[in-house]
Scaffold this active site. Structure first.
Site, PDB file in Angstrom:
ATOM      1  N   HIS A  82     111.974 -25.181  37.929  1.00  0.00           N
ATOM      2  CA  HIS A  82     111.483 -24.027  38.238  1.00  0.00           C
ATOM      3  C   HIS A  82     109.657 -24.065  39.707  1.00  0.00           C
ATOM      4  O   HIS A  82     109.968 -22.907  40.139  1.00  0.00           O
ATOM      5  CB  HIS A  82     109.851 -24.437  36.842  1.00  0.00           C
ATOM      6  CG  HIS A  82     108.811 -23.122  36.503  1.00  0.00           C
ATOM      7  ND1 HIS A  82     108.785 -22.124  35.976  1.00  0.00           N
ATOM      8  CD2 HIS A  82     107.750 -23.192  37.264  1.00  0.00           C
ATOM      9  CE1 HIS A  82     108.183 -20.977  36.669  1.00  0.00           C
ATOM     10  NE2 HIS A  82     107.023 -21.476  36.628  1.00  0.00           N
ATOM     11  N   HIS A 128     106.898 -15.511  32.630  1.00  0.00           N
ATOM     12  CA  HIS A 128     105.784 -16.726  31.963  1.00  0.00           C
ATOM     13  C   HIS A 128     106.905 -16.274  30.432  1.00  0.00           C
ATOM     14  O   HIS A 128     106.511 -16.232  29.383  1.00  0.00           O
ATOM     15  CB  HIS A 128     104.550 -16.297  31.745  1.00  0.00           C
ATOM     16  CG  HIS A 128     103.771 -17.588  31.623  1.00  0.00           C
ATOM     17  ND1 HIS A 128     102.579 -17.748  31.242  1.00  0.00           N
ATOM     18  CD2 HIS A 128     103.718 -18.956  32.496  1.00  0.00           C
ATOM     19  CE1 HIS A 128     102.596 -18.381  31.049  1.00  0.00           C
ATOM     20  NE2 HIS A 128     103.180 -19.033  32.350  1.00  0.00           N
ATOM     21  N   ARG A 149      95.878 -14.653  39.864  1.00  0.00           N
ATOM     22  CA  ARG A 149      95.516 -15.891  40.996  1.00  0.00           C
ATOM     23  C   ARG A 149      96.621 -16.025  42.156  1.00  0.00           C
ATOM     24  O   ARG A 149      96.051 -15.827  43.240  1.00  0.00           O
ATOM     25  CB  ARG A 149      95.564 -18.001  40.003  1.00  0.00           C
ATOM     26  CG  ARG A 149      94.748 -17.004  38.677  1.00  0.00           C
ATOM     27  CD  ARG A 149      94.442 -18.809  39.198  1.00  0.00           C
ATOM     28  NE  ARG A 149      95.513 -19.723  37.906  1.00  0.00           N
ATOM     29  CZ  ARG A 149      95.889 -19.343  36.778  1.00  0.00           C
ATOM     30  NH1 ARG A 149      95.305 -18.715  36.501  1.00  0.00           N
ATOM     31  NH2 ARG A 149      96.711 -19.760  36.762  1.00  0.00           N
ATOM     32  N   GLN A 348      95.101 -23.723  33.132  1.00  0.00           N
ATOM     33  CA  GLN A 348      94.562 -22.563  33.967  1.00  0.00           C
ATOM     34  C   GLN A 348      93.098 -22.578  34.098  1.00  0.00           C
ATOM     35  O   GLN A 348      92.077 -23.104  33.960  1.00  0.00           O
ATOM     36  CB  GLN A 348      94.259 -21.366  32.719  1.00  0.00           C
ATOM     37  CG  GLN A 348      96.002 -21.781  31.692  1.00  0.00           C
ATOM     38  CD  GLN A 348      97.075 -20.429  32.978  1.00  0.00           C
ATOM     39  OE1 GLN A 348      97.285 -20.138  32.814  1.00  0.00           O
ATOM     40  NE2 GLN A 348      97.939 -22.377  33.832  1.00  0.00           N
ATOM     41  N   ASN A 650     110.552 -13.810  42.159  1.00  0.00           N
ATOM     42  CA  ASN A 650     110.499 -15.229  41.241  1.00  0.00           C
ATOM     43  C   ASN A 650     111.800 -15.547  40.533  1.00  0.00           C
ATOM     44  O   ASN A 650     112.146 -14.663  40.258  1.00  0.00           O
ATOM     45  CB  ASN A 650     109.324 -15.312  40.103  1.00  0.00           C
ATOM     46  CG  ASN A 650     109.707 -16.311  38.423  1.00  0.00           C
ATOM     47  OD1 ASN A 650     109.962 -15.971  37.750  1.00  0.00           O
ATOM     48  ND2 ASN A 650     109.571 -17.642  39.097  1.00  0.00           N
ATOM     49  N   SER A 652     113.989 -17.188  36.906  1.00  0.00           N
ATOM     50  CA  SER A 652     113.657 -18.086  35.735  1.00  0.00           C
ATOM     51  C   SER A 652     114.965 -18.657  35.212  1.00  0.00           C
ATOM     52  O   SER A 652     115.730 -17.151  35.014  1.00  0.00           O
ATOM     53  CB  SER A 652     112.189 -16.838  34.353  1.00  0.00           C
ATOM     54  OG  SER A 652     112.871 -17.866  33.265  1.00  0.00           O
TER      55      SER A 652
END
Lengths: 861, 264
Positions: A82, A128, A149, A348, A650, A652
C-alpha cells in the site's frame, strides 16, 4: 529468497556476520543504545507483520543490526504494498506525467495542472476498498476524508468530489447493505465538509461481491503561486501535528487490510477500520488554508495510510533532511499507547506541518481560534535519520527507532512479478454469440424475460426491475430462497398462474424489443443514479454548472470566498467498465480513457489530464499481474496518443475474496477545461422538432455488452473495438459544434448502446423521439451494441446544415436518425424500402422505470 | 448592481460557526445583489452595525448532539437573540433555521427526514400569505424554485403551536409536494413580528444565472423596505407598539440609518 531465509533462521550471529560485510552508504545512527529485538523474535514478528524473509534481511542490512520493535512496525508499513508500490512501481513508469500545463506530477499528495489565467487545480483519486468492504459507512466516509486532505495539503481549496463505486448485484442483502452504507458514508462526510459531490459512477457485478470498490476522487482550486509541497526543510524547524488526537484506531490499516486478500477472518479486522470526524476535517481545512495563505507553513502533509510514520518519513526523505519525533508529545486519546502504536495509528483528521520556530505562536493562535489541537512533536534535523523517541522512558533509553529516512521512504523493495495470460481470456473472447441473434430470430427472447417479469410481479417489485434477477424462481408455492434472501411473495399463486402471466406478457410485446429495452433501462448498471446523488450535496459552493446525471460535471472556476469569478469552467468525470477490462484488459483500459474524454467533450470541455485508481487482485498471481500490466500499457499508450498526462494515482492490489479476484478495474478520473460555461452542452433533448444525429458508427459488436448480461446473464465476447484516431476526430468535431453553440444536446453512447443513449436524452429532457436506424447490421446490434466513438446529438432544424458541415469537415461518419417528437420513444428499422418498428414505449413508462429502478432494488426487504 | 434588484445597498452580517459551510455562498449571493456582507465569527458579539443578520447553512459543530444544539450556545447567539427581540431582521437558512429553533427564536423543531436519508434536490415552494418581512407580500400564492439540502428538515411542532402559526400568519413557505415529511409541508416560518425568518431551502444557491435560476433573489431583495421602516421609526422615536425598543438597538453605538445607503 532461500539465502535470506536460511541466514536468518540460522540465528543472530550469522545475520550480523553478513551485515558486517556490507558497506552501506547511509548516515550513521544517532544513538547506539537502542533496545533491539532478539534475531529469532525479530524474524517471527517481521513475518507476522507481512514482511518477507528477504525484506527482513534487508531491514537488518539497512539498520546494520537487529531492529527494535518500533522500527520493525515502521518498516513493515513503509514497505507494505500500500505504501511502497513495490509490485507496481515498474509498471507505473509506462505512464507519462509530462505536459506544459503540469505543475506537479506523481510523487506528491496530489497532482496539479494549470487551467489558465493563473488558476490551477489539484486532483487525485484513491481507493478505500478493504475498509469499506468490512464497514461500509466509515470505510467510505474516511476514504473521502483522506482524499480531501491530499488536496488541501497542496494549498488548494477542495471544490468537488466524485466517487467510482463497484458492488456485487443487489439481489444479495449483503450487497444492498454495503451499497446503502457506502453511499450514506460518502454523503455524511462530504456534505458536512461543504464540498459538493458532483459525479461518479457505479456498477454492480458478481465479481465485486466479496470485495467492493470505493474509489474517491477530489479536486481543489488554487492560484498557481499557492502550490505547496510536502518537502521538509530547515534543520531546527518544528515538526507540528495538527488536528485530532491519536488513538489505536486503524492500526495496521495499510498492511493488514490493504495489502492482503480477504478471507473468513475479515470480519475480525473491523477494529482496523478508522472512524471519521468530518467536523474536525472541516476545521482542519480552514486552519490549514488560512495558515498556508499566511505563509506560516514550510511544508504540509496529511496523515493517511501508515499514519505519522509515512507522513514524517516521506517529508524528510523528499527534503533530504532528518526528523526527530517524541511520541509522548503526540496528543493521545487512549492510555498507555506504545511508541509503535502512536507511530502507525491511522487515526483520522491529522496533518503534519513543518513550521519555523518564529511562526509557531501564530500557528498555535489560528488553531486555537478554530478549536483545533496543535502540538510541536519534534524537529527537522540535518542527520538524515528518522528518529523516534519516547520521553517517558529513562533518559538513556528514550530512542525507540533510528533509521535512515531516505531508505525508509524511497528504497522499498521493488518486484517484477511473473505474468501469464489468463486462460479464460481466449475462451471468453471467442465465446460463440450466435445464439444471441438466434434467440431474437426465433422469437423466444420475450418468453425468456417474461418469465422473470412474472416472477418479479409476484414478489411485489416493478416488473422490469425484477427482470434483472433471474434467480427469482418460482417453485410452486414459494420462491426459492436462493438469491432473494428473505424476500417473500406478496401473494400465493400457482404455477399455472405464473405461466399465464408469462404468456400474456410474452404475447403483448411479441416481435418487438420493447421488453428487452425496458429491462435494459431498469438495469442497475444503466438506470438513473438519482437515488445516490440525491443524498449528496452537489451544489454547495455556488459553482456547480452541470449537476450529476449528466455526461460530465462542470464547475465554474471561481472562488466564492474571494468573490473572484470567471466565465471558465472545469469538467470532470470518472470512468471504467470493469467487464471490458476483464474480457480485454488492454482495450478495456483504453476504452475507460476514451469514454472519459468523450464525456468531457459532450459538455464541451477539452480533456487536460487524468488521475487513475488501479484496482486489481493479488499481484503475486501471474494472471492478475498480466492483466495489470496490459491495462497499464493500454492506458499509457492511449494517454500518449492523446497527449494526456497521468498526474496522480493510486494502485489497489489484493482485491480478492476467497481466492477470486475482482474484474481488473483501472478507474480513471479525468479533468478538462471549459472555455466558457455559458456554452456548456447537456445530454437532455430540449424541444420537439430538433434533428437527432448519431456521430460515429454502430458496428455489429455485442461482445461484453450490457445486453447479453441483462438478457442472457452472460459475460463474454470481445469488448467493442476502439480506433484512437476516429475517437479523437469525433470528439474534436463535437467540441467545435458545442463551442459554436450549434448543439441542443450531446450524449455519450456507451453501456446499453444507441437505444439507451437516445432514451436517456429523452428521459432527461422529458421529450420523445422518433428514430429510424438504417445500418446494415442485425437489429439487436443496431439497438444495443456498445460500439465506441459514438455521440448522440440534437440540433435545431435551422442549425442542422451547419452541424453536418462541421462533421463532414472532420471526416467522421454520421447519420441523421430522426427528430425529437411527442411523448413516445419510437425506434424503427429501415432496410431501404420497408420500415419495421423495433421499440415503441411511452416516455412515461421509460421515465418511471429509469428513475425508480435503483431505489426499488435497494429497498428490497 | 443588477437592474432587477432593489435600489438599496444593505450591510449584512453573516455568522460563521465552526462547521458552517454556506457562508461564502450567502456572501456571493448578497454581493450579486449589490449588498455589502461581512463574516461575523461566532465568538463576536457586536451586531449593531449590521442592517440584517444571516445564519447560514452547514453543519455547525458537526451537527453533533442535535442540529444547532451546540451552536445555540455560541457567544454570538445572545446578541442574535437581543437583535431579533429588538425587531431587527434575522434570516436562518437550513442549519441557520435549526439554530433559530434551538434558540427558541422560532417555534417547533426540525426532525430527521422521513425517509431517513439526506436529500439534495430542487423543490417547488408555495409562498404563503404571511407576516414575514423578508418577502414581498405580492409574492403570496406564487411558486419559487429553490433547492433543499438537508438530513433534518422535517418540520414538527405540537397542534397548539401549529394553530398559532396559522392564525398569526407565521407559515411563510410550503413545499408544493411533500419533500421530507414536514408537518403541513412547512418549509419556512417566521416569528410573530415577521422579522425572524427560518427556512430549510437554500435561496443563496439560486441567485446566480451562471449556475441556474434566480428565484432566490426574492429572499434578499425585499428586506430593505422593512429596514428603512424601522430606521425611520427609530429616528422619529415612533416606538408605540412595543416591538421596537431603541435601547436594544444599541443606538449608542451607531445610528442604524447610517448603514442604509440609498443608491442613486
Amino acid at each position: 529468497m532461500s539465502d535470506g531465509g536460511d541466514v536468518v533462521s540460522d540465528g543472530g550471529d550469522v545475520v550480523s556476520d553478513i551485515v558486517g560485510d556490507i558497506v552501506q552508504d547511509i548516515p550513521a545512527p544517532v544513538c547506539d543504545n537502542i533496545v533491539t529485538l532478539d534475531a529469532e523474535l525479530a524474524k517471527k514478528i517481521a513475518l507476522e507483520l507481512g514482511l518477507t524473509a528477504d525484506e527482513f534481511l534487508n531491514v537488518v542490512r539497512t539498520q546494520q543490526r537487529m531492529p527494535s520493535l518500533t522500527e520493525l512496525y515502521i518498516y513493515s508499513l513503509m514497505w507494505s504494498e500500500h505504501c511502497s508500490y513495490k509490485h507496481s512501481k515498474g509498471q507505473l513508469r509506462h505512464f507519462s506525467s509530462k505536459g506544459k500545463h503540469v505543475l506537479q506530477g506523481p510523487g506528491e499528495n496530489a497532482g496539479v495542472i494549470s487551467v489558465g489565467d493563473g488558476w490551477a487545480v489539484a486532483f487525485k483519486m484513491e481507493s478505500h476498498n478493504h475498509p469499506s468492504a468490512i464497514e461500509p459507512f466509515q470505510g467510505a466516509a474516511t476514504g473521502i476524508g483522506g482524499i480531501i486532505r491530499d488536496i488541501f495539503t497542496m494549498g488548494a481549496r477542495p471544490i468537488a468530489a466524485m466517487d467510482s463505486l463497484r458492488f456485487g448485484t443487489l439481489d444479495k442483502p449483503r450487497q444492498r447493505y454495503l451499497f446503502d452504507g457506502a453511499v450514506a458514508g460518502i454523503g455524511s462526510y462530504g456534505n458536512c465538509l461543504g464540498i459538493p459531490t458532483v459525479g461518479g459512477e457505479v456498477y454492480f457485478e458478481d465479481a465485486y461481491e466479496g470485495n467492493c470498490l470505493i474509489n474517491a476522487f477530489a479536486l481543489g482550486l488554487m492560484r498557481e503561486e499557492e502550490l505547496t509541497r510536502a518537502v521538509g526543510s530547515g534543520p531546527g524547524n518544528y515538526v507540528v501535528l495538527i488536528g485530532s488526537s491519536t488513538g489505536r484506531d486503524g492500526i495496521g490499516g495499510a498492511s493488514v487490510l490493504a495489502s492482503q486478500e480477504f478471507d473468513e477472518a475479515a470480519e475480525n479486522k473491523r477494529p482496523a477500520v478508522q472512524v471519521g470526524d468530518p467536523f474536525e476535517e472541516k476545521l482542519l481545512i480552514e486552519v490549514c488554508l488560512e495558515l498556508l495563505k499566511a505563509g506560516k507553513f514550510v511544508a504540509l502533509g496529511d496523515l493517511g495510510a501508515a499514519g505519522l510514520t509515512s507522513s514524517a518519513s516521506e517529508m524528510a526523505s523528499r527534503g533530504g533532511v532528518g526528523i526527530d519525533i517524541d511520541v509522548r508529545k503526540v496528543p493521545q486519546r487512549e492510555d498507555a499507547m506504545q511508541p509503535f502504536e502512536i507511530m502507525v495509528s491511522e487515526s483520522q483528521e491529522r496533518m503534519l506541518a513543518v513550521v519555523k520556530p518564529e511562526d509557531f505562536a501564530d500557528a498555535l493562535d489560528t488553531c486555537q481560534r478554530w478549536g483545533v489541537s496543535c502540538s510541536q512533536i519534534g524537529s527537522i534535523t540535518n542527520t538524515g535519520r528518522f528518529v523516534v523517541r519516547d520521553s517517558a522512558l529513562p533518559a538513556d533509553a528514550q530512542i525507540v527507532a533510528d533509521m535512515p529516512a531516505e531508505m525508509l521512504a524511497e528504497s522499498a523493495p521493488e518486484y517484477t512479478p511473473q505474468m501469464s495470460r489468463p486462460a479464460y481470456l481466449d475462451k471468453l473472447q471467442s465465446y460463440p454469440l450466435d445464439f444471441v441473434y438466434e434467440c431474437v430470430e426465433d422469437n423466444i427472447l420475450n418468453e425468456v424475460i417474461a418469465e422473470r417479469i412474472a416472477n418479479a410481479e409476484i414478489l411485489g417489485l416493478d416488473a422490469f426491475v425484477g427482470a434483472q434477477f433471474k434467480g427469482a424462481q418460482f417453485n410452486g408455492t414459494r420462491f426459492k430462497d436462493t438469491q432473494f434472501k428473505g424476500a417473500q411473495p406478496v401473494k400465493d399463486v400457482t404455477a399455472e398462474e405464473v405461466a399465464a402471466i408469462t404468456a400474456a406478457l410474452s404475447a403483448q410485446a411479441k416481435a418487438s424489443f420493447d421488453i428487452a429495452f425496458l429491462s435494459m433501462l431498469a438495469s442497475p448498471n444503466i438506470c438513473s443514479r438519482r437515488w445516490i446523488w440525491r443524498q449528496y450535496d452537489h451544489q454547495v459552493g455556488n459553482n456547480t454548472v452541470v449537476v450529476p446525471g449528466a455526461d460530465a460535471a462542470v464547475l465554474r472556476i471561481g472562488d466564492t470566498g474571494r468573490a473572484e469569478m470567471t466565465c471558465r469552467g472545469i469538467a470532470m468525470s470518472t470512468d471504467c467498465n470493469g467487464r471490458y477490462c476483464y474480457l480485454d484488459p488492454y482495450l478495456g483500459a483504453q476504452i475507460a480513457l476514451a469514454e472519459g474524454m468523450r464525456n468531457l467533450s459532450c459538455v464541451g470541455a477539452k480533456p487536460a489530464a487524468i488521475t487513475d485508481c488501479l484496482n486489481f487482485g493479488n499481484p503475486e498471481k501471474p494472471e492478475v499481474f498480466y492483466s495489470f500490466h496490459k491495462a497499464v500499457c493500454g492506458l499509457a499508450t492511449a494517454c500518449k496518443h492523446y497527449d494526456i498526462p497521468v498526474i496522480s494515482g493510486n494502485v489497489s492490489f489484493y482485491n480478492e475474496s476467497f481466492g477470486n479476484a475482482i474484474y481488473p478495474t483501472p478507474a480513471i478520473g479525468i479533468v478538462g477545461v471549459v472555455e466558457n460555461i455559458a456554452n456548456v452542452c447537456t445530454s437532455d433533448f430540449k424541444q420537439a422538432g430538433d434533428t437527432i444525429i448519431l456521430v460515429g458508427e454502430t458496428l455489429d459488436e455485442l461482445g461484453a455488452s450490457e445486453y447479453i448480461k441483462v438478457i442472457h446473464g452472460l459475460v463474454a465476447g470481445k469488448p467493442p473495438s476502439l480506433d484512437l484516431q476516429l475517437e479523437n476526430d469525433v470528439q474534436s468535431a463535437i467540441r467545435e459544434a458545442v463551442s459554436c453553440r450549434l448543439l441542443q444536446s450531446a450524449h455519450d453512447c456507451s453501456e446499453g448502446g444507441l437505444a439507451i443513449a437516445i432514451a436517456e436524452s429523452c428521459i432527461a429532457g422529458n421529450i420523445g423521439a422518433k428514430v429510424t436506424l438504417a445500418e446494415p447490421i442485425p437489429d439487436v446490434a443496431a439497438l444495443f451494441a456498445e460500439s465506441q466513438s459514438r455521440i448522440v446529438i440534437s440540433c435545431t432544424e435551422a442549425n442542422t446544415d451547419r452541424v453536418l458541415d462541421i462533421l463532414a469537415s472532420y471526416n467522421v461518419p454520421f447519420s441523421i436518425l430522426g427528430e425529437t417528437f411527442g411523448n413516445r420513444i419510437y425506434v424503427e428499422k429501415s432496410d431501404g424500402s420497408a420500415l419495421t418498428p423495433l421499440v415503441d414505449v411511452s416516455l412515461e413508462t421509460a421515465l418511471k422505470l429509469y428513475n425508480d429502478s435503483l431505489e426499488q432494488m435497494v429497498n428490497i426487504k | 448592481m443588477s437592474a432587477d434588484t432593489n435600489a438599496v445597498s444593505l450591510k449584512f452580517g453573516v455568522v460563521v460557526f465552526p462547521g458552517s459551510n454556506c457562508e461564502q455562498d450567502v456572501v456571493h449571493a448578497l454581493h450579486l445583489l449589490g449588498h455589502e456582507a461581512n463574516y461575523v465569527w461566532h465568538q463576536d458579539t457586536e451586531l449593531a452595525c449590521y442592517d440584517a443578520i444571516v445564519l447560514p447553512g452547514g453543519f455547525s459543530y458537526g451537527d453533533y448532539l442535535r442540529c444547532g444544539a451546540v451552536a445555540r450556545f455560541s457567544p454570538v447567539m445572545e446578541s442574535v437573540i437581543a437583535y431579533a427581540n429588538a425587531g431587527r431582521p434575522v434570516i436562518g437558512i437550513c442549519n441557520g433555521f435549526q439554530i433559530l429553533t434551538e434558540a427558541k427564536l422560532l417555534a417547533g423543531a426540525l426532525l430527521q427526514n422521513r425517509n431517513l436519508k439526506f436529500i439534495c434536490e430542487p423543490a417547488s415552494l408555495i409562498v404563503e400569505k404571511s407576516v414575514c418581512k423578508w418577502l414581498d407580500p405580492k409574492l403570496a400564492g406564487s411558486v419559487l424554485e429553490v433547492p433543499i439540502n438537508h438530513n433534518e428538515g422535517n418540520y414538527f411542532c405540537d397542534a397548539k403551536t401549529l394553530a398559532e402559526l396559522k392564525e398569526n400568519g407565521q407559515i411563510v413557505l410550503r413545499y408544493r409536494q411533500a419533500a421530507n415529511g414536514s408537518l403541513d409541508n412547512i418549509a419556512g416560518i417566521c416569528n410573530r413580528g415577521g422579522n425572524v425568518f427560518g427556512l430549510m431551502p437554500h435561496p443563496e444557491r439560486v441567485c446566480d444565472f451562471a449556475t441556474g435560476s434566480t428565484d432566490g433573489r426574492a429572499f434578499f431583495s425585499y428586506i430593505f423596505r422593512y429596514i428603512l421602516e424601522i430606521a425611520s421609526n427609530t429616528k422619529n422615536n415612533l416606538n408605540k407598539n412595543g416591538s421596537l425598543n431603541s435601547d436594544d438597538l444599541n443606538s449608542d453605538d451607531n445610528n442604524i440609518i447610517g448603514n442604509v445607503e440609498v443608491a442613486q
